[in-house]
Design an enzyme around this catalytic site. Structure first.
Site, PDB file in Angstrom:
ATOM      1  N   SER A 124       0.481  -1.270  -0.527  1.00  0.00           N
ATOM      2  CA  SER A 124       0.077  -0.127  -0.063  1.00  0.00           C
ATOM      3  C   SER A 124       0.452   1.481  -0.063  1.00  0.00           C
ATOM      4  O   SER A 124       1.756   1.255   0.624  1.00  0.00           O
ATOM      5  CB  SER A 124      -0.937   0.033   1.065  1.00  0.00           C
ATOM      6  OG  SER A 124      -1.713   1.213   1.559  1.00  0.00           O
ATOM      7  N   TYR A 148      -1.722  -0.023  10.468  1.00  0.00           N
ATOM      8  CA  TYR A 148      -1.767  -0.444   9.383  1.00  0.00           C
ATOM      9  C   TYR A 148      -1.248  -0.222   8.457  1.00  0.00           C
ATOM     10  O   TYR A 148      -0.392  -1.688   7.636  1.00  0.00           O
ATOM     11  CB  TYR A 148      -3.118   0.242   8.730  1.00  0.00           C
ATOM     12  CG  TYR A 148      -3.636  -0.945   7.216  1.00  0.00           C
ATOM     13  CD1 TYR A 148      -3.629  -2.056   6.488  1.00  0.00           C
ATOM     14  CD2 TYR A 148      -3.278   0.332   6.377  1.00  0.00           C
ATOM     15  CE1 TYR A 148      -4.008  -1.841   5.465  1.00  0.00           C
ATOM     16  CE2 TYR A 148      -3.281  -0.582   5.328  1.00  0.00           C
ATOM     17  CZ  TYR A 148      -3.561  -0.950   4.505  1.00  0.00           C
ATOM     18  OH  TYR A 148      -3.646  -1.487   3.139  1.00  0.00           O
ATOM     19  N   LYS A 152       2.283  -3.063   6.801  1.00  0.00           N
ATOM     20  CA  LYS A 152       2.220  -3.198   5.544  1.00  0.00           C
ATOM     21  C   LYS A 152       4.082  -3.105   5.867  1.00  0.00           C
ATOM     22  O   LYS A 152       5.353  -3.748   4.780  1.00  0.00           O
ATOM     23  CB  LYS A 152       2.045  -2.275   4.762  1.00  0.00           C
ATOM     24  CG  LYS A 152       0.440  -2.967   4.956  1.00  0.00           C
ATOM     25  CD  LYS A 152       0.250  -3.684   3.933  1.00  0.00           C
ATOM     26  CE  LYS A 152      -1.267  -4.100   3.465  1.00  0.00           C
ATOM     27  NZ  LYS A 152      -1.824  -5.164   2.893  1.00  0.00           N
TER      28      LYS A 152
END
Length: 335
Positions: A124, A148, A152
């Site tokens: 992302s 989040y 990643k």
């Protein structure tokens, strides 16, 4: 060639499954339906008129995952499975780190045991944190503004270390920006469980009268209309990027990092206005204060994907809006 798709019933995963099947690949899907619906599997089959295997398992269940590899000769994996709500990750950081990082570790351990060393990872643009400049290039510094995004970053580091320890691995890290839109049939699209957290699924529900008002967070950014600018990319273009990355890793070992975005930035109000224009639907919105952690603008430099993968997105904001609205009208949301 048989490809395992983790999280294949999800938004981006389901569109990629369609592209794979239509391109002649065999696929095996695993999903736990934490943010997807079983009906999506029927719709993938309806669109493609092709069959595939499905396993209702959690990626953290190593024994169940090993059974999938026992039952199938897997050639490569495209890994979508993971929790992805930014604000929720701030509330429940341990949940996000455990699910996203540990799930990937389990997957890689099983892949390694079965000598399957070709992996496309769904990363992302959140790995860039607050970018120092735009457009954002792949060699920009990595950070994060929420668990989040940090999950990643951690996974990308794990996968890079994995290759350094064993050069037989071939891994693509796909950092995509803001996927919107839906399949042109209107059969699959972004259909999150509960109240949407992303702009487009929330916007279409407001337009349909299912939600009252869209909150536009921040109108005092240093942008052309004061609202945040993002790089919105059609999910069909994004899924085709996964096929290009898959072709790359099948012949070229290493860790390959690509931004998947259009390179164009649209403000929130531009998205709202374009949607209203192309659909004829009014979107009730209100201006609200900025949210903590939000940034003024974020869009990609996607030249590397174009040069190395031969991938160029072809769909614009108008088509993204039309397809999103068609999905709402033609999907289970209609009932």
């Amino acid at each position: 060639m048989r490809i395992l798709i983790t999280g294949g019933a999800g938004y981006i995963g389901s569109h990629t499954c369609v592209e794979l099947l239509n391109s002649g690949y065999e696929i095996v899907i695993i999903d736990n339906f934490s943010n997807s619906k079983p009906e999506v599997l029927n719709r993938i089959q309806q669109i493609t008129n092709k069959n595939f295997k499905f396993y209702h398992i959690d990626l953290l269940d190593k024994l169940a995952l090993e059974n999938v590899f026992d039952d199938n000769q897997i050639d490569a994996v495209i890994h979508f499975a993971g929790l992805k709500v930014l604000r929720e990750s701030i509330q429940f950081p341990l949940k996000y780190y455990h699910n996203n990082v540990c799930g990937t570790l389990t997957l890689c351990e099983v892949m390694d045991n079965y000598k399957v060393k070709r992996l496309v990872f769904s990363s992302s643009a959140t790995v860039y944190g607050i970018p120092k400049k735009v457009p954002i290039e792949e060699d920009s510094p990595l950070s994060g503004t929420n668990p989040y995004g940090y999950s990643k970053v951690i996974i990308e580091n794990v996968l890079s270390d994995l290759y350094r320890s064993d050069n037989e691995w071939s891994i693509a890290l796909l950092r995509y920006f803001n996927p919107i839109g839906a399949h042109p049939t209107g059969l699959i699209g972004e259909d999150p469980n509960g109240v949407p957290n992303n702009l487009m699924p929330y916007l279409v529900r407001v337009a349909a009268g299912r939600l009252e008002t869209l909150s536009v967070f921040g109108n005092d950014y240093p942008t052309k209309d004061g609202t945040g600018i993002r790089d919105y990319i059609h999910v069909m273009d994004l899924s085709q990027g996964h096929l290009k990355a898959l072709q790359k890793i099948m012949t070229d070992p290493g860790v390959h990092v690509y931004n998947l975005g259009t390179g164009n930035g649209y403000s929130v109000l531009e998205v709202v206005q374009t949607f209203e224009k192309v659909t004829g639907q009014k979107v009730n919105y209100k201006l609200a204060p900025r949210r903590s952690g939000d940034i003024a603008e974020c869009y990609a430099d996607a030249h590397k994907a174009k040069t190395e993968l031969g991938w160029t997105p072809s769909r614009g904001l108008r088509e993204m809006c039309i397809d999103s609205w068609r999905f709402l009208l033609n999907s289970s949301l209609k009932s």
